[in-house]
Structures are given as C-alpha cells and as structure tokens.
Scaffold this motif. Structure first.
Motif, PDB file in Angstrom:
ATOM      1  N   CYS A 418      -2.675   5.219   0.646  1.00 27.14           N
ATOM      2  CA  CYS A 418      -3.984   3.704   0.758  1.00 27.14           C
ATOM      3  C   CYS A 418      -3.595   3.364   2.533  1.00 27.14           C
ATOM      4  CB  CYS A 418      -2.860   2.941  -0.319  1.00 27.14           C
ATOM      5  SG  CYS A 418      -3.708   3.506  -1.915  1.00 27.14           S
ATOM      6  N   ALA A 419      -4.552   2.698   2.616  1.00 32.37           N
ATOM      7  CA  ALA A 419      -4.506   2.349   3.907  1.00 32.37           C
ATOM      8  C   ALA A 419      -4.817   0.596   3.529  1.00 32.37           C
ATOM      9  CB  ALA A 419      -5.458   2.694   4.656  1.00 32.37           C
ATOM     10  N   ILE A 420      -3.969   0.340   4.804  1.00 30.86           N
ATOM     11  CA  ILE A 420      -4.367  -1.179   5.111  1.00 30.86           C
ATOM     12  C   ILE A 420      -5.595  -1.656   6.330  1.00 30.86           C
ATOM     13  CG2 ILE A 420      -3.768  -3.812   5.305  1.00 30.86           C
ATOM     14  CD1 ILE A 420      -2.646  -2.471   2.294  1.00 30.86           C
ATOM     15  N   LEU A 421      -6.136  -2.232   5.947  1.00 32.32           N
ATOM     16  CA  LEU A 421      -8.073  -2.055   6.948  1.00 32.32           C
ATOM     17  C   LEU A 421      -8.345  -3.515   7.644  1.00 32.32           C
ATOM     18  CD1 LEU A 421     -10.524  -0.023   5.850  1.00 32.32           C
ATOM     19  CD2 LEU A 421      -8.349   1.011   7.116  1.00 32.32           C
ATOM     20  N   ARG A 422      -8.249  -3.835   8.711  1.00 30.59           N
ATOM     21  CA  ARG A 422      -8.011  -5.038   9.699  1.00 30.59           C
ATOM     22  C   ARG A 422      -9.748  -5.234   9.205  1.00 30.59           C
ATOM     23  NH1 ARG A 422      -6.829  -1.570  13.540  1.00 30.59           N
ATOM     24  NH2 ARG A 422      -4.433  -2.397  14.728  1.00 30.59           N
ATOM     25  N   ASP A 423      -9.937  -6.730   9.118  1.00 27.85           N
ATOM     26  CA  ASP A 423     -11.113  -7.302   8.773  1.00 27.85           C
ATOM     27  C   ASP A 423     -12.376  -6.705   8.934  1.00 27.85           C
ATOM     28  OD1 ASP A 423      -9.804  -9.138   7.417  1.00 27.85           O
ATOM     29  OD2 ASP A 423     -10.166 -10.802   8.895  1.00 27.85           O
ATOM     30  N   ASP A 424     -12.444  -5.813  10.502  1.00 23.57           N
ATOM     31  CA  ASP A 424     -13.628  -5.043  11.144  1.00 23.57           C
ATOM     32  C   ASP A 424     -13.576  -4.037  10.836  1.00 23.57           C
ATOM     33  OD1 ASP A 424     -11.186  -4.259  12.433  1.00 23.57           O
ATOM     34  OD2 ASP A 424     -12.282  -4.911  14.178  1.00 23.57           O
ATOM     35  N   ASP A 425     -12.780  -3.164   9.439  1.00 28.99           N
ATOM     36  CA  ASP A 425     -12.222  -1.695   8.704  1.00 28.99           C
ATOM     37  C   ASP A 425     -11.410  -0.868   9.791  1.00 28.99           C
ATOM     38  OD1 ASP A 425     -13.433  -2.620   6.666  1.00 28.99           O
ATOM     39  OD2 ASP A 425     -15.954  -2.371   6.684  1.00 28.99           O
ATOM     40  N   THR A 426     -11.264  -1.373  10.932  1.00 35.96           N
ATOM     41  CA  THR A 426     -10.183  -0.049  11.051  1.00 35.96           C
ATOM     42  C   THR A 426      -9.468  -0.501  10.693  1.00 35.96           C
ATOM     43  OG1 THR A 426      -9.499  -2.114  12.709  1.00 35.96           O
ATOM     44  CG2 THR A 426     -11.779  -0.870  13.838  1.00 35.96           C
ATOM     45  N   PHE A 427      -8.101   1.119  10.590  1.00 35.63           N
ATOM     46  CA  PHE A 427      -6.653   0.968   9.964  1.00 35.63           C
ATOM     47  C   PHE A 427      -5.499  -0.068  10.851  1.00 35.63           C
ATOM     48  CE2 PHE A 427      -2.851   3.463  10.369  1.00 35.63           C
ATOM     49  CZ  PHE A 427      -2.877   3.898   8.942  1.00 35.63           C
ATOM     50  N   GLU A 428      -4.445  -0.114   9.859  1.00 37.54           N
ATOM     51  CA  GLU A 428      -4.219  -0.693  11.294  1.00 37.54           C
ATOM     52  C   GLU A 428      -3.058  -0.122  10.558  1.00 37.54           C
ATOM     53  OE1 GLU A 428      -1.670  -5.627   9.922  1.00 37.54           O
ATOM     54  OE2 GLU A 428      -4.365  -5.024   9.512  1.00 37.54           O
ATOM     55  N   ARG A 429      -2.478  -0.600   9.252  1.00 37.13           N
ATOM     56  CA  ARG A 429      -1.181   1.376   8.771  1.00 37.13           C
ATOM     57  C   ARG A 429      -1.230   1.367   7.597  1.00 37.13           C
ATOM     58  NH1 ARG A 429       1.480  -2.540   5.261  1.00 37.13           N
ATOM     59  NH2 ARG A 429       0.677  -4.599   4.637  1.00 37.13           N
ATOM     60  N   TRP A 430      -0.516   2.525   7.286  1.00 40.27           N
ATOM     61  CA  TRP A 430      -0.206   2.696   5.777  1.00 40.27           C
ATOM     62  C   TRP A 430      -0.151   1.282   4.349  1.00 40.27           C
ATOM     63  CZ3 TRP A 430      -3.378   6.283   4.689  1.00 40.27           C
ATOM     64  CH2 TRP A 430      -3.560   7.270   6.057  1.00 40.27           C
ATOM     65  N   ALA A 431      -0.168   1.457   4.048  1.00 35.11           N
ATOM     66  CA  ALA A 431       0.548   0.377   2.850  1.00 35.11           C
ATOM     67  C   ALA A 431       2.020   0.912   2.842  1.00 35.11           C
ATOM     68  CB  ALA A 431      -0.704   0.591   1.610  1.00 35.11           C
TER      69      ALA A 431
END
Length: 647
Positions: A418-431
């Motif tokens: 599961c990934a946490i995405l930024r508002d622009d749908d780019t990858f930020e970090r793993w959940a």
C-alpha cells in the motif's frame, strides 16, 4: 505441482509465503506460454477428461466430454487454421461468444497463432466496434445467427466501422444439441452465404468446424509463441469513449495460474474437476477455472453457454456437484446468495473443497450463513485484469482462523504493498502497518499496459528499482500480512460482479436538457451488491420527473445493466477543493439511505446515525438504536459496508 520447502499442502500464513520465496524464482519448473502449459497438462494423462460441456442445467447428465488429447488437438487445429488465413504473432483475433468448447479452442489456439481479444457479448454493436477498431482486429469469431440471441446481428452491424477485419468465423450451439429443431437450425447455418457485403468490401464467412477440418492436429505448423509475446487482450473499466484494453503476455498468465495453485496444490491437480459458471470473456473463467485446471491435468466443467445465467444452472447446482464431483468453483456474492437456500438433502457435495469469491465484496452475514448451512468454505481474494487475474488470496486453512472481509495474502513472488500518494498522484512513501493507501503490485503477472498509449500515463511507478502498477484501489495491510479493502479510487459500480463505469451513465444523462450536473454511484443492495443511481443538479433547481429520467436513461445509456435505478436531485453536488465531484460523500449518503430504509422496514428506531470515513477501515456507519438492534444486526450483515453499533 511444486513440492518445495514443505508447502505441498499450501500456505497458512504470510511467513510461509516469504519462506517459499527464499527458493530462487527460476528454480521452479514453470511453462513459459499458455500453449506449453496446455501441453504439460495433456502429457500428465492424455486420455483423462479435460473439458465437459452441457447445453442446459436441466440436462446436465447429457454432457459432452473432450479428453486432454482431444482438446489439445482442437487447439492445434485452430491455431494452424488461423495461421493459414494470415494470422501472425502481432495480429488480433476477436471473439464475441457465449461459453462453448469452441470458445476455449479460440482462446488458446488464437493466442498460439497471434493475439486474442475477448469481448463481452452483452455489449452493443457500437461498443463492440469501438473495441475491435482500437485493437485493429483482423478476424472475428462469433455465434451463427441463432434464435433468442442477437450476437450475429450486433457483430454484422459493427463490421462496417472496423475496416481491418478480413474474415468472420462462426460457431453454432446446435452442434452440441440433438432433436429436430437443432437439426433444422444447424442445417440453415451451414447453408449461409460464404460472404458478407460490408460497405465497400466483401468479407468471407466460414464456420470454425469447417475452417479447422483437415488442419494439422498433433503439433503447430509454425514457431510456437514465446513467454514475452502478447497472449490475450482483455477489456477493463468502462466501455465508452476510448476503451481500455489490457495487453497480457503468455508468461503473465501462466505465472498467475501457477502462483494461485500454490495456495491449494492438493485440491488443484491432476483429475480434479472445477465448475465454470462465469463468462469466458472474463479473466477468472479464462485462467482460474480455465488454464489453471487444464495445465495441471484437471477437468473443466463448462456449464451451458450462459454459465450461471443458463436455464436450470443455479437450480441444479448441488445436483451437478453430486454428479460431477467437482472440487471447487468461482462465483460472485449473488451466486452464493442464490445457492444458499437450495435443497441439498440426499446429495453428496463432499467433493467441494472450497468456493472462490471475487469481483465484489462478500457480506459477512452471507459468508457466515453459506459456510454454516452448506459446510463449503469460501476463499476471498483480490485481483484485476491488469494483474492477469489474482493478486491476493486467503488460505483455505489459515493460521488463526478465517478472516472474513480480508482479501488475503499476496501471491508468492508477486509484491503487493500500500502506497501513500501525493495530491498529484506521485509516490510519497509506503504506508505503515494498518495505514490505508493505494494498492500497488509488482511481479511477472503485471500486464504490459493498455493498447492506447495515453491511458498508460501515471499507472506505472519505478520505485526502488522495481516496476509497480497503481491499481487505484485503497486498502491497508495488517501486522500479519493480510490486506483489507478500504475503498475504490476507480469509482466503478460493481453490480453482481459486473463492473460499470459511471461515465457510461453520466455522459448519457448530461445530454438531458434538464440536467446541469450529474454523478453516478453505487447504491448498496443485498442481492446485487450495488445498483447504479444518479445524483444530479437540475437547470431549474426543481426536481425532474423520475419517469422522464428513467425513459431517457433507457434510451441513452448504452449498457442495460448501467441504467440507474433511482434519480436523486441535490441543490449542489459535493465538490472537492479543486471543483471535482466528491463521490465518497455520495457513497456515504447512499449507505445512510440504505440503513434508514432497513430500519423502517424492520420497525427499528434510530437514535443516531453518522457515516464517516475511517482512516483504517474506510467508510463506517456509526449507528445507535433505540429499538430493534437484533433485527438491524441481522439485515445489515447482508451488506458489505461496516457498521459500528453504539450502546
């Protein structure tokens, strides 16, 4: 199947999957292509049953069976015949067919010679044409003109706008029927003209049986496909505008079947029968209840051209279980609900080891009732066309007990996080553990991308040297490795396991002169899982006639299953900060409507009700009752949304 690291009985927990993965992936003996996989299954026992078909659920005892050797011969003949009429590795054969033995010939023979596009027979002519045009289809295989079905008529109507098609091939249900009527209609089909005049061209028409007659049956006459070659093209998501067609390789499909089999190697093996009621344009029927049993020397029970919808199939399901002694089957929640109360007295269904449920969430009450009444365990999982079919499964004998509602553990050698995405749908970090994020998968089963290149934007991520696919679905992974769905970013409405793209409804209804803005969402439903409803703003600020809207929808919404069941006007649709319609708010409104309707139906009195978005569990209804708590617990248990009962 593999008996390595002591896991011949399947997995019971996440640690066993991780231990299994310590063996290098390449050390496992696995076919590279679907064609090789079929050969492997045939070699195990050429004379054992491979495919059994019957035309009606009322006449299941009058079935037709092909052995593995006979099925392999048909696949070879189909592949060689298609190659003889010009189908090469990069050419596409489309099929618009019900569930027939010939459908299997076309899938496996077509993917050996070229590529195969599977098309839902329920689509309308213009949608069929759109898909074939995007895929640049050269050969179309469909049903001969047949009473009570319009497949032939729709396909003929589609041909003028698909200039790439150079041949039409027909199949006939009458080849599998006896009696005077079958003989008459079968003869009429054979007398059909050998050509179709289509716009400014002539398209040859021939039957599949005639085309493959005399073709070499013991081997391919050309170089076999490779693992990296495209095998099937399957449609996913909506069917309006530019259709999404997923391109899957041979090895992606073989790997996914192999990985699924590692969960239950003792139940999915040589001689084991698997019942097929789902349609053969769908990944599950093609792979889980198709290639998987065939490559392991198993036996496919193909139930009628219409599958579960066929006459007498549901009614006689338990009798068929007794008769065919099948080990497992796949179905959507509506199938399990329909089977629940059917009589089983005097029938031996002990051969069934488990049923598989996917495509739509299983209500807890239905899950418990089915297992309690039938004694048949249910295995829930998660998958998508873009991941071949399955990405996670629950063990049939899990350590710590069955986890109802979980979509299970990842397949071996396929990463799922599961990934946490930024508002622009780019990858930020793993959940973090138990933190909701977007499901990402990475592995050999992941598809090559959509046929229309613009649709591939933003779906693949390069993270830490691996290629990941963004599923768009929301989930959390607990400390034991199990995944739990918390929502769907894709916004699809899932009606009885059938995916409906809201855009089909919204684009049609925006053409109504009285609608200023519209949004389609799913309404929770006990039988169907979800039913489409339309929220709208009117141009006048007043309610529009529901009858008028319903008539307009029937005429303009291209897919019958997508026609809204209700129309709800709001003064203003909920919007995000950037002005997009916020559908989760509408989904929560629908859950509240369902709860209040059930309270009224049961005579229960609600003290307080609040539907909220929980960071770990997704949408949760917080319900406090003045009366009728037992009744409400029972009826709401038939829905898939979570309910917290407040004292």
């Amino acid at each position: 199947m593999d008996d390595m690291n002591g896991f011949a009985q399947g997995f019971t927990n996440y640690q066993e999957i991780q231990a299994f993965e310590e063996t290098p992936f390449l050390d496992h003996d696995m076919p590279a292509t679907t064609y090789e996989a079929l050969q492997k299954g045939t070699q195990l026992n050429p004379h054992s049953p491979a495919l059994t078909f019957f035309i009606s659920g009322e006449a299941y005892e009058k079935s037709y069976t092909l052995t593995h050797a006979e099925l392999m011969a048909k696949v070879n003949q189909t592949a060689n015949a298609l190659r003889s009429i010009g189908i090469g590795r990069d050419d596409v054969v489309a099929f618009v067919l019900p569930n027939l033995p010939e459908t299997h010939y076309v899938i496996w023979g077509g993917s050996a010679a070229g590529q195969v596009l599977a098309i839902n027979p329920l689509l309308e002519a213009d949608q069929i044409a759109d898909l074939m045009r995007v895929a640049n289809v050269q050969v179309l295989v469909t049903l001969e003109k047949t009473p009570k079905t319009d497949l032939w008529q729709k396909c003929v109507a589609a041909l003028p706008s698909v200039p790439s098609i150079r041949q039409v091939i027909t199949c006939s249900v009458f080849d599998w029927m006896d009696g005077p009527a079958a003989a008459i209609f079968g003869t009429l089909g054979k007398l059909r003209a050998a050509k179709l005049k289509v716009a400014d061209r002539v398209v040859p028409v021939t039957s599949l049986s005639k085309l493959i007659s005399g073709a070499r049956a013991d081997a391919l006459t050309f170089e076999p496909p490779k693992g990296e070659d495209i095998s099937t093209l399957l449609c996913t998501g909506g069917t309006t505008g530019l259709p999404k067609i997923a391109r899957r390789t041979h090895f992606s499909e073989v790997f996914d079947c192999w990985a699924v089999s590692q969960y239950n190697p003792e139940h999915i093996n040589q001689g084991a029968a698997i019942f097929v009621g789902l349609p053969l344009f769908h990944s599950n029927a093609i792979l889980v209840t198709g290639l998987l049993p065939l490559m392991t020397g198993g036996h496919v029970i193909l139930a009628t051209p219409q599958g579960y919808r066929g006459d007498g199939v549901i009614k006689n399901f338990w009798k068929m279980a007794d008769h065919f002694k099948f080990a497992t089957f796949s179905g959507v929640p509506t199938v399990y609900a329909a089977l629940l109360d059917l009589p089983r007295d005097g029938l031996d269904i002990s051969s069934i080891r488990f049923g598989v449920c996917g495509a739509a969430p299983m209500p807890v009450e239905l899950f418990n009732n089915f297992v309690k009444k039938t004694g048949v365990p249910i295995v829930e999982g998660y998958g998508m066309t873009e991941g071949a079919v399955a990405s996670s499964l629950n063990p049939t004998d899990p350590e710590g007990g069955v986890r109802i509602g979980s979509i299970g553990l990842p397949l071996p050698y396929q990463k799922m996080r599961c990934a946490i995405l930024r508002d622009d749908d780019t990858f930020e970090r793993w959940a973090d553990v138990d933190e909701a994020g977007v499901i990402m998968i990475s592995g050999a089963n992941v598809f090559e991308g959509y046929m229309i290149e613009s649709q591939n934007k933003g779906i693949f991520f390069e993270i830490e040297g691996r290629r990941w696919f963004n599923s768009g679905d929301l989930a959390r992974q607990d400390s034991d490795g199990y995944f739990w769905m918390t929502g769907r970013k894709k916004e699809l409405i899932i009606r009885g396991g059938h995916n409906i793209d809201p855009k089909i409804i919204e684009e049609a209804m925006h053409a109504h002169s009285g609608i200023a803005m519209a949004a389609a969402v799913g309404r929770p439903d006990v039988k169907a899982g979800e039913l489409p409803v339309l929220y709208y703003e009117s141009t006048t600020g007043n309610d529009l006639s529901i009858d008028d809207l319903a008539d307009f929808a029937m005429t303009h919404v291209s897919e019958r299953a997508a026609v809204p069941k209700d129309f709800v006007r709001l003064d203003a649709l909920p919007l995000t900060a950037v002005g997009k319609i916020h559908k989760p708010t509408l989904n929560m409104m629908e859950i509240e409507r369902a709860i209040r309707a059930e309270a009224q139906a049961t005579g229960s009195e609600i003290a307080a009700l609040d539907v909220v978005q929980d960071s770990k569990r997704g949408v949760v209804a917080k319900l406090q009752l003045k009366s009728g708590i037992d009744e409400m617990r029972h009826v709401l248990g038939n829905y898939t949304f979570a309910v917290d009962y407040i004292a």
